[in-house]
Design an enzyme around this catalytic site. Sequence first.
Site, PDB file in Angstrom:
ATOM      1  N   LYS A  81       0.848  -1.191   0.000  1.00  0.00           N
ATOM      2  CA  LYS A  81       0.000   0.000   0.000  1.00  0.00           C
ATOM      3  C   LYS A  81       0.885   1.242   0.000  1.00  0.00           C
ATOM      4  O   LYS A  81       1.900   1.286   0.719  1.00  0.00           O
ATOM      5  CB  LYS A  81      -0.902  -0.031   1.240  1.00  0.00           C
ATOM      6  N   SER A 156      -9.705   1.719   2.978  1.00  0.00           N
ATOM      7  CA  SER A 156      -8.860   2.494   2.106  1.00  0.00           C
ATOM      8  C   SER A 156      -7.802   1.682   1.365  1.00  0.00           C
ATOM      9  O   SER A 156      -7.242   2.168   0.384  1.00  0.00           O
ATOM     10  CB  SER A 156      -8.145   3.582   2.911  1.00  0.00           C
ATOM     11  N   SER A 180      -9.807  -0.680   7.187  1.00  0.00           N
ATOM     12  CA  SER A 180      -9.236  -0.587   5.839  1.00  0.00           C
ATOM     13  C   SER A 180      -8.524  -1.816   5.322  1.00  0.00           C
ATOM     14  O   SER A 180      -8.155  -1.846   4.149  1.00  0.00           O
ATOM     15  CB  SER A 180      -8.284   0.592   5.760  1.00  0.00           C
TER      16      SER A 180
HETATM   17  N1  GLN Z   1     -13.026   3.943   6.292  1.00  0.00           N
HETATM   18  C1  GLN Z   1     -12.490   4.412   7.527  1.00  0.00           C
HETATM   19  C2  GLN Z   1     -12.114   5.864   7.358  1.00  0.00           C
HETATM   20  O1  GLN Z   1     -12.472   6.407   6.389  1.00  0.00           O
HETATM   21  C3  GLN Z   1     -11.324   3.586   7.936  1.00  0.00           C
HETATM   22  C4  GLN Z   1     -10.127   3.863   7.137  1.00  0.00           C
HETATM   23  C5  GLN Z   1      -8.939   3.075   7.552  1.00  0.00           C
HETATM   24  O2  GLN Z   1      -9.058   2.054   8.226  1.00  0.00           O
HETATM   25  N2  GLN Z   1      -7.779   3.567   7.172  1.00  0.00           N
HETATM   26  O3  GLN Z   1     -11.491   6.446   8.165  1.00  0.00           O
END
Ligand code: GLN
Length: 490
Positions: A81, A156, A180
């Site tokens: 990532k 994400s 995420s």
């Molecule tokens: N979807 C969640 C957010 O928007 C979690 C994102 C993540 O785990 N990085 O913050």
Amino acid sequence: MSLNQLTIAELATRLASREISSREIMQSCLDQIARVDGKIHAFISYDAADALAQAETADRAIAAGAVHANRPLLGIPIAIKDVMAVQNQPLNCGSRVLGNFKSPYDATVIEKLKAAGAIVFGRCNMDEFAMGSSTENSAFGVTHNPWDTSRIPGGSSGGSAAAVAADETIASLGTDTGGSIRQPAALCGVVGLKPTYGRVSRYGLVAFASSLDQVGPFAKNVSDAAALLGVLSGHDPKDSTSVPHPVPNYANALDGNIRGLKLGLPKEYLVGGLDPEVKSAVDTAVKTFEKLGAQIVGISLPHTDYAVAVYYIIATAEASANLARFDGVRYGARVEGKDFWDLYSRTRGAGFGGEVKRRVILGTYVLSSGYHDAYYLRAQKVRTLIRRDFLNAFETVDAIVTPTSPTPAFKIGEKSGDPLQMYLSDIFTISCNLAGICGISVPCGFTQKPKLPIGLQLLGKPFGEETLLRLAHAYEQETSWHTHKPKLES
Ligand code: GLN
């Protein structure tokens, strides 16, 4: 099956017998990327020559007698990532604000992958600074779900999940601050594991919300996830929040025996908005666990309702502080201004996307004097209650089972105009990060039309990864969901 479709374990056996070379594995992944990534866009970039050179180094090591018992990922491509530092590779976090920054050093997780012999390659697409649930918030374009390219892959870490699902890599790393890893794993039909807070070093991971972030693996099956977790885990003197617990041999937990384990089913997770096909797949999975000898126990996590609100106060507060460093002065893109305030605001105004700005503003607000006690401090207190709910539950159960995501992958654009709807897609994953515990998502079925993957989430005690892997593996042995592949057109 072609080499890019195989698991770490299968490839390691064939590498050890010299039936195949690491170069062939890497080439097969690169061929698949060339064939399908135009449609998926899992990668922001990759350096094919560097990846092949690493593969050749692995082949030489194998020829010289190196074995997988000592270097478990020897010759195996792992995609990363775009939020983890890999020396001399671009590091953008899905954002424009870093410009053409290249990392001068390796994150600890990258050092560990390299020491284990992995080919560390590619920059997987992601929501900007890991803020999002759909990989639509990237300055580098949207990633598409390999099962239906009109849909999002989750986020994400959508690029990391899609790359594994589309067999563009053997496994990958993502990060999980509120879901995420688990949510995109569920929506792409792969295995994703979020370790306990402190299990894996965060050194060299660009921080979103430091008290919630953890690095973890995406893999094609549970045993590959276990192998990766073993490599990634452990204390790191460079991260004071990493914990000096010994790292178990996670493979030992994969013996299929879950007889007598108690699985908690929280009543709060049967919320409105839960897709009926997701519910039915999870219900069936619960019956499978029963059949395998686990005992199902109804439990309550009474503060669940507050999790999303608490998360969006704490995560944005931490993000607003962490992202202050992207000011155009020391590194990254810069937009000149008439004085340094002007330079900051122009750089940040041009560099950050809409969702990041929304969160920096929200985070600054909840930390501002006058509101700090009402929002930030109150949220911290409720966070403690949420953690306590889990610790109480774990006095009677060994793990907790829930859906990973309330719905299968939604359409690109469907929720991007409505932040609240988007935030609610993490309703089942967020509490795990607030509580600092571990969680895994494994494939547990598909919707009918279109055929979209459904994920099952197992949550475990702090440092209870072995139990999670044991349960997930036993379930996987009994089912074949993880073996389905998306039909990809080139
Ligand atoms: N979807 C969640 C957010 O928007 C979690 C994102 C993540 O785990 N990085 O913050």
